[in-house]
Design a protein around this motif. Sequence first.
Motif, PDB file in Angstrom:
ATOM      1  N   ASN A  76       6.789  57.383  11.462  1.00  0.00           N
ATOM      2  CA  ASN A  76       7.624  58.570  11.198  1.00  0.00           C
ATOM      3  C   ASN A  76       8.384  59.231  12.510  1.00  0.00           C
ATOM      4  O   ASN A  76       8.945  60.009  12.369  1.00  0.00           O
ATOM      5  CB  ASN A  76       6.604  59.739  10.596  1.00  0.00           C
ATOM      6  N   ASP A 172       7.916  55.313   1.038  1.00  0.00           N
ATOM      7  CA  ASP A 172       6.732  55.544   1.789  1.00  0.00           C
ATOM      8  C   ASP A 172       7.048  56.812   2.587  1.00  0.00           C
ATOM      9  O   ASP A 172       7.809  56.839   3.609  1.00  0.00           O
ATOM     10  CB  ASP A 172       6.188  54.552   2.410  1.00  0.00           C
ATOM     11  N   THR A 174       5.334  58.468   4.541  1.00  0.00           N
ATOM     12  CA  THR A 174       4.865  58.657   5.863  1.00  0.00           C
ATOM     13  C   THR A 174       5.787  57.967   6.930  1.00  0.00           C
ATOM     14  O   THR A 174       5.381  57.766   8.175  1.00  0.00           O
ATOM     15  CB  THR A 174       3.353  57.846   5.943  1.00  0.00           C
TER      16      THR A 174
END
Length: 489
Positions: A76, A172, A174
């Motif tokens: 991230n 996703d 994250t």
Amino acid sequence: MEKNFKLDWDTLKKHETPEWFKDAKFGIYCHWGPYSVPAYENEWYSHWMYVNPDNPEYPQGKKFYEHHIRTYGPLNEFGYKDFVPMFTAEKFDAAAWADLFEKAGAKFAGPVSEHADGFAMWDSKLTRWNSKRMGPKRDIMGELSKEIRKRNMKFIATYHRHWLLGWYPTWDTTTDASNPELSDLYGPKMKKGDFQYPPTPHEIDAGIKKYYPLAEEEFNKEWLARLKEIVDNYDPDLVWFDNKMDVIGEKYRKEFLDYYYTESKKKEQEVVTTYKFYDLAKGTAVLDVERSRMSEMKDFPWLTDDSIDWKAWSHIDNPKYKSTNRIIDFLVDVVSKNGCLLLNITPKANGEIPGPVQERLLEIGEWLKHNGEAIYGTRPWKIYGEGDAKVIEGHLSEDKNPDNTAKDIRFTTKNDILYATVLDWPNETVTIKSLKKNSDYYTGEIKSIQLIGSEENITFERKEDALHITFPKKPIGKHAFVLKISSAE
């Protein structure tokens, strides 16, 4: 536009494979992009870096993921987008690259236009994620197309964009791949499990069904629009496609072929398209087999693409390069079976071509300089050859095929000359069973046999079992050895 949607495959089969492609035999391309920056394991880094090691379906992603977190940080904070400014290509020299391709004996060459990572290697008006606006801040395709054509080579563009569908984990949260502001790089929002390998030909033939998401309209339109931009701006002589193109709507695949073939006629340009598996209808384009070859001669022209590195298609820190001898033998075998070779090379992120890669290309070029008459412009003979080596066919099967020996001989023909290429230096005598006395294949008389590169007179005798040829005692080179056989008629 409506007429394109009514096109059938039979209409597109009217396009003829041009003679330049049948004559060319050898081309060079390169996997080069932001994925070259990490130089880790292979060109799929942009995908595997995002695969969590807890995912049991893809255990191969574990080392990529852990390497990335250890080297660059959390996904991230440092995603694939962050490699783009690191891809500066400061030592890229299109003229030097084209010089090397020419010295290697290539007759067609070009870059990967867009890999599965979604980064365009040209000056595109359709995406900000392109090499002119970011990274190198240069039109890579534009520079290479000019320099390659200056040297009388055909220019090619290769296209992998269809793999982008699900390539990144846009589901996703994250990782940065889920950021909607980056969807123009990472692709459309998908759900977990959407990334799938394409069905194999065996699975398709066996009627095996498995989940395989198809592209939605917006992705289809973008896929086609980028291709049209490439055709309009760079006039490629050959457009090469990776497999998995069947995720794209059939009407869009047809529309590309119609557009490319129609535009080429307007420009009086003879062009080639390639495909893998069943992505395009047989007869509409040239079949390409990846890291593999045919076991027998074919009555249609075909292509194989293979990498100079056994392990990867892009530059990595620990490459395992094929030997020059292996590549030349591969080329000779492919050409004897009516094929052409497109060899991939692996530039570094800074634009340098590694020394061992340059050495191999120059050695191939030196061999072709002396023996190219048995390759360029030739056509298959009545049989492709003879010998002990048996080729194992199939996608990504090349590493299963053994090295060749002096018993392995491959035939080509041109202007009433038969070329017999011996794939290793023999112990003085070569026997060719196919050319024996009263052969069904070679019914005339042999007037002379020349060993290309040797000034010695070559003695030979046709017996009931084989044609027996006495070679010089000392090798005249390091690689495949060409016999030029002239008939008495």
